[in-house]
Write an enzyme that holds these catalytic residues in place. Structure first.
Site, PDB file in Angstrom:
ATOM      1  N   HIS A  94     -98.081 -49.703 -89.448  1.00  0.00           N
ATOM      2  CA  HIS A  94     -97.603 -51.023 -89.880  1.00  0.00           C
ATOM      3  C   HIS A  94     -98.276 -51.412 -91.187  1.00  0.00           C
ATOM      4  CE1 HIS A  94     -96.182 -52.501 -85.645  1.00  0.00           C
ATOM      5  NE2 HIS A  94     -95.312 -51.686 -86.211  1.00  0.00           N
TER       6      HIS A  94
ATOM      7  N   SER B  73     -89.832 -50.324 -86.155  1.00  0.00           N
ATOM      8  CA  SER B  73     -90.628 -51.483 -86.564  1.00  0.00           C
ATOM      9  C   SER B  73     -90.846 -51.624 -88.068  1.00  0.00           C
ATOM     10  CB  SER B  73     -91.986 -51.485 -85.856  1.00  0.00           C
ATOM     11  OG  SER B  73     -92.775 -50.403 -86.302  1.00  0.00           O
TER      12      SER B  73
ATOM     13  N   ASP C 233     -98.838 -58.028 -85.321  1.00  0.00           N
ATOM     14  CA  ASP C 233     -99.399 -57.350 -84.161  1.00  0.00           C
ATOM     15  C   ASP C 233    -100.371 -58.306 -83.462  1.00  0.00           C
ATOM     16  OD1 ASP C 233     -97.882 -55.299 -85.146  1.00  0.00           O
ATOM     17  OD2 ASP C 233     -99.567 -54.047 -85.729  1.00  0.00           O
TER      18      ASP C 233
END
Length: 140
Positions: A79, A31, A104
């Site tokens: 993230h 990711s 997200d």
């Protein structure tokens, strides 16, 4: 060197190793590519390490790469903060994996953030690929 000194040196090496290991996270997904890759290890600073606040999550800002406890995923997520907003008078963040097409699914409050990836200049502090050993051992 005496046996006592040798034992003390080994004990110090083990303690330092354990303390350093507590500041490393293995990347388990794609990711955040191309910033870091599955199997890389990122070095982090913690919001609470043995009672010491190495960084305050309220000071997190857009561009920081953070580790947080997501309500939508069972494991901590690494993230990037892409936006800051206010929800019911409280600061929240919009967070997204660099390689993901959308952010997200939920806003993240500062109290969900547990770590921030340590930066060296403009680049995250990464130890490439050796995290594959952990991924393999954990069956991920």
């Amino acid at each position: 060197m005496s046996a006592k000194k040798e034992i003390a040196m080994y004990a110090i090496i083990i303690i330092v190793g354990l303390l350093v290991a507590q500041h490393m996270n293995v990347v388990v997904s794609e990711s955040m590519e191309p910033v870091f890759f599955r199997g890389d290890i990122v070095v982090v600073e913690k919001t609470n390490f043995l009672g010491i606040q190495e960084f305050n999550p309220n000071d997190a800002k857009v561009g920081d790469i953070v580790v947080y406890n997501a309500v939508w995923f069972p494991n901590p997520v690494i993230h990037r903060i892409i936006n800051e907003t206010t929800v019911n008078g409280s600061k929240h963040f919009v967070i997204k994996g660099d390689n993901n097409p959308v952010p997200d699914p939920y806003y993240v409050s500062p109290d969900q953030i547990t770590q921030r990836v340590l930066m060296v200049g403009d680049h995250p502090f990464i130890i490439p690929k050796i995290g594959y050993i952990t991924i393999w051992l954990r069956g991920l």
